[in-house]
Design a protein around this motif. Sequence first.
Motif, PDB file in Angstrom:
ATOM      1  N   GLY A 260      57.164  51.589  42.829  1.00 58.79           N
ATOM      2  CA  GLY A 260      55.832  51.471  43.437  1.00 58.79           C
ATOM      3  C   GLY A 260      55.919  51.149  44.911  1.00 58.79           C
ATOM      4  O   GLY A 260      55.251  51.773  45.759  1.00 58.79           O
TER       5      GLY A 260
ATOM      6  N   THR B 272      49.448  50.684  40.723  1.00 56.46           N
ATOM      7  CA  THR B 272      50.695  51.415  40.478  1.00 56.46           C
ATOM      8  C   THR B 272      51.665  50.603  39.632  1.00 56.46           C
ATOM      9  O   THR B 272      52.246  51.121  38.665  1.00 56.46           O
ATOM     10  CB  THR B 272      51.353  51.806  41.811  1.00 56.46           C
ATOM     11  OG1 THR B 272      50.471  52.678  42.531  1.00 56.46           O
ATOM     12  CG2 THR B 272      52.681  52.515  41.573  1.00 56.46           C
ATOM     13  N   THR B 273      51.860  49.342  39.984  1.00 59.08           N
ATOM     14  CA  THR B 273      52.806  48.523  39.228  1.00 59.08           C
ATOM     15  C   THR B 273      52.382  48.406  37.766  1.00 59.08           C
ATOM     16  O   THR B 273      53.223  48.454  36.861  1.00 59.08           O
ATOM     17  CB  THR B 273      52.952  47.130  39.869  1.00 59.08           C
ATOM     18  OG1 THR B 273      53.418  47.290  41.218  1.00 59.08           O
ATOM     19  CG2 THR B 273      53.944  46.268  39.101  1.00 59.08           C
TER      20      THR B 273
ATOM     21  N   ALA C  61      53.240  47.614  46.418  1.00 60.44           N
ATOM     22  CA  ALA C  61      52.867  48.906  45.836  1.00 60.44           C
ATOM     23  C   ALA C  61      51.352  49.074  45.910  1.00 60.44           C
ATOM     24  O   ALA C  61      50.607  48.091  45.971  1.00 60.44           O
ATOM     25  CB  ALA C  61      53.329  48.976  44.383  1.00 60.44           C
TER      26      ALA C  61
END
Length: 438
Positions: free
Chosen positions: A119, A41-42, A37
Amino acid sequence: MKVMKFGGTSVGSPERMKEVTALVTKFNEPVFVVLSAMSGTTNSLVEISDYLYKKNPDGANEVINRLEQKYDKHVDELYAKDETKAQTREFLKSEFDYLRSFTKELFTSFEEKSIVAQGEMMSTNMVVNYMNEIGIKAVLLNALDFMRTDKNAEPDPVYIKEKLSALMKEHEGVQVFLTQGFICRNAYGEIDNLQRGGSDYTASLIGAAIGADEIQIWTDIDGMHNNDPRVVDGTKPVHHLHFEEAAELAYFGAKILHPTCVQPAKYAGIPVRLLNTMDPEAEGTTISNKTEYGKIKAIAAKDNITAIKIKSSRMLLATGFLRKVFEIFESYQTPIDMVCTSEVGVSMSIDNSAHLGEIVDELKKYGTVTVDTNMCIICVVGDLDWSNVGFETIALDALKDIPVRMVSYGGSNYNISFLIREEDKKRALQKLSDTIFK
């Protein structure tokens, strides 16, 4: 065919995605690309899950909206054609609507895994759309269609090879295959993840499944260094490591690689290269089943270690004593790093002190227990077979002015480990570098 894995930093912006595309397409052969990802994002997806666990849908929606705005900007920066922008925005809208759907339902760990998986879904779709826009023949294979774990939560290599081979045959003549790292389905068909090693593990499993020539792990540093560059001056990349040497370094602190994620490549005899997306021409580190004899390669350190010593006169010649001791650690699911024994005692080190109190209470049934906290394991890695006379002496000589609590040598042909106080770590690492790599 090469397998190329790119981490979150390597695809962390539209510019980085373009650079990755350039790296991928420089080979005059098909390649298989595994993507993480986009960086950050994660963490946002985990934050969304945390709000939902706490039954705070407003907090979750706020994070979702913020993340959606970030991705919307990326679309304008990444694509030139309105058609591709519209296609990608439509996909991203469906993704964020999917995330919002969880704010209305009962939330469990199953839903969390589904959220966190998005993600990788977003990054791979964005990159394959960019590749197709600029004329690269690329296809996205959904990892959930072939990456599966068994009932023991271990990857199922037979299933992976069978499903992946069938999918690739449907797309003959493709220049770039892409897929998501980290995510999979479990034995019951539910969305899950590979946990240990994440996307690196995905790349290694795919490499073994397709019989790749090489597996490349692209990160933001130029391979494994011969010491910790955050602590020691003048470190250098190690150009070649045996799989066992790399595993020792990874376990004892070299965070660039998880110790178990390259096992499929090791068993398949496929070399793994650690490369730097910020400096693509750097040689990096190649990991294979070949040993460079007569060399000490690198030093690593592992912090937050606790040493436990149990002394008992009853241990003398008593069969079953060690079994009883080790069963206590097993019952609390606490792995042991180092072990040293004598006629009347045994010392062990652990890196997880969550059940330290219970373990000590149990051990007191068998002897006198002492505990040392704030310790550190220093691991010297290389060709340290016992027949290499004097190699252990070099490491010991470097630490002659530093108190050493335990020494472990002979359990492996590839390392000698020292347990010292954390406050002595920097001095020990620097002295070892000055002595071994002078």
